[in-house]
Motif scaffolding. Sequence first.
Motif, mmCIF file in Angstrom:
data_model
loop_
_atom_site.group_PDB
_atom_site.id
_atom_site.type_symbol
_atom_site.label_atom_id
_atom_site.label_comp_id
_atom_site.label_asym_id
_atom_site.label_seq_id
_atom_site.Cartn_x
_atom_site.Cartn_y
_atom_site.Cartn_z
ATOM 1 N N VAL A 33 0.794 -1.234 0.000
ATOM 2 C CA VAL A 33 0.000 0.000 0.000
ATOM 3 C C VAL A 33 0.829 1.289 0.000
ATOM 4 O O VAL A 33 0.274 2.377 -0.130
ATOM 5 N N VAL A 34 2.150 1.169 0.157
ATOM 6 C CA VAL A 34 2.959 2.397 0.242
ATOM 7 C C VAL A 34 3.631 2.713 -1.093
ATOM 8 O O VAL A 34 3.598 1.910 -2.037
ATOM 9 N N LYS A 40 9.746 -0.051 2.621
ATOM 10 C CA LYS A 40 9.068 -1.268 2.134
ATOM 11 C C LYS A 40 9.080 -1.343 0.606
ATOM 12 O O LYS A 40 9.350 -2.400 0.039
ATOM 13 N N SER A 90 1.613 -3.962 7.506
ATOM 14 C CA SER A 90 2.207 -3.525 8.765
ATOM 15 C C SER A 90 1.704 -4.444 9.870
ATOM 16 O O SER A 90 0.639 -5.053 9.767
ATOM 17 N N LYS A 93 -1.847 -4.685 11.296
ATOM 18 C CA LYS A 93 -2.985 -5.090 10.466
ATOM 19 C C LYS A 93 -3.294 -6.578 10.537
ATOM 20 O O LYS A 93 -4.047 -7.101 9.714
ATOM 21 N N ARG A 169 -6.695 9.422 12.652
ATOM 22 C CA ARG A 169 -6.709 8.189 11.857
ATOM 23 C C ARG A 169 -5.753 7.169 12.457
ATOM 24 O O ARG A 169 -4.612 7.513 12.814
ATOM 25 N N GLN A 171 -4.494 2.762 12.070
ATOM 26 C CA GLN A 171 -4.571 1.483 11.372
ATOM 27 C C GLN A 171 -5.518 0.583 12.191
ATOM 28 O O GLN A 171 -5.853 0.908 13.320
ATOM 29 N N PHE A 192 -4.959 2.976 4.446
ATOM 30 C CA PHE A 192 -3.838 3.892 4.212
ATOM 31 C C PHE A 192 -4.079 4.781 2.987
ATOM 32 O O PHE A 192 -3.785 5.969 2.996
ATOM 33 N N ASN A 209 2.413 8.225 11.858
ATOM 34 C CA ASN A 209 3.106 7.367 10.894
ATOM 35 C C ASN A 209 4.590 7.674 10.971
ATOM 36 O O ASN A 209 4.956 8.757 11.429
ATOM 37 N N ASN A 213 6.427 7.407 5.459
ATOM 38 C CA ASN A 213 5.057 7.294 4.958
ATOM 39 C C ASN A 213 4.387 8.655 4.846
ATOM 40 O O ASN A 213 3.692 8.939 3.875
ATOM 41 N N TYR A 236 6.833 -4.307 9.415
ATOM 42 C CA TYR A 236 6.059 -5.210 8.554
ATOM 43 C C TYR A 236 6.428 -6.678 8.744
ATOM 44 O O TYR A 236 7.543 -6.993 9.147
HETATM 45 C C1 LMR Z 1 -0.534 2.637 7.502
HETATM 46 O O1 LMR Z 1 -1.618 2.157 7.167
HETATM 47 O O2 LMR Z 1 -0.408 3.744 8.025
HETATM 48 C C2 LMR Z 1 0.725 1.838 7.254
HETATM 49 O O3 LMR Z 1 0.504 0.543 7.689
HETATM 50 C C3 LMR Z 1 1.073 1.809 5.809
HETATM 51 C C4 LMR Z 1 2.274 0.945 5.575
HETATM 52 O O4 LMR Z 1 2.120 -0.113 4.986
HETATM 53 O O5 LMR Z 1 3.358 1.371 5.988
#
Ligand code: LMR
Length: 334
Positions: A33-34, A40, A90, A93, A169, A171, A192, A209, A213, A236
Amino acid sequence: MKLKSLLFSLLAASVMSGAALAQAPIVIKFSHVVASDTPKGKAAERFKELAEKATKGRVKVELYPNSTLYKDKEELEALQLGAVQMLAPSLAKFGPLGVKEFEVFDLPYIFPSKEVLYRVTEGQIGKDLMKKLESKGIVGLGFWDNGFKVMSANKPLHLPTDLKGMKLRIQSSKVLDAQMRALGANPQVLAFSEVYQALQTGVVDGTENPPSNLYTQKMHEVQKHVTVTNHGYLGYAVIVNKKFWDGLPADIRNELDGAMKAATKYANAIAQQENDNALEAVKKSGKTTVYMLNDKERAEWRKTLLPVQKEMEGRIGKELIANVNKEALALGYK
Ligand code: LMR
């Protein structure tokens, strides 16, 4: 005669497609997602390069960065269904997958340094955590570092009380929910990919974050203030679909394992520098004020957030939290 030639061409076609199949590379779809320009993103590119080279083209790694294929929750479902083969979500999650122990990484102040973090990720605790994924049809291949988190908003954040009543916000982690509540804020789970817009339109007032990010998603363009709190960690776990992994020819799996080990080393070697660079870039942008806490303020943050470790014992396991804290003690941290 006609039938004979038809049979012949059918046979020829099937032999040819068999040969084509034999040569078709094994495809690994790796979704994340980044941005590519993050610890990453760069480590994923390194893995692709090493994996394709080591397998002499028998494996092709297709990278899908920046949520181009799936957002946070969808990508985990896609992995379990086999629509993608590899992810690096991450550690915050994994709760929705039913492995809430991974949220130990989200606890405020659980890692006084990266040294302690590596003792955990590369030691028995890391191995035991990865083992828990197997019953979910997932194999964990390695932990990739990112960094400690900063807080951002459109007003200065010096003391924990400055966040009272703010919509922040997070995660999808219950620990992060508890952390924001300890600050008197209202946490809101968002994917994200939705954070930039949510900040821009005021759906949320702020977020947390690592700088890499924040900067690569341009969050600093819609957040006037960043405070370097380092109150928590974000990293991660690289994971693969177990059925896919177990079904690979053993020699290929070996090569991929080697490529992953090297990519993991690389990820962990660049993470701190990438975050330092990103923080500098945020400062240089002139759009955001970056504030460093003084000792007194830092002590206030700690006092407010540390009780979350105790509060979350029921969810994560008292023993696991104690074992992580023991790694810090072993390195002389109190
Ligand atoms: C987020 O959702 O803030 C992070 O997990 C994004 C990521 O993959 O670093």
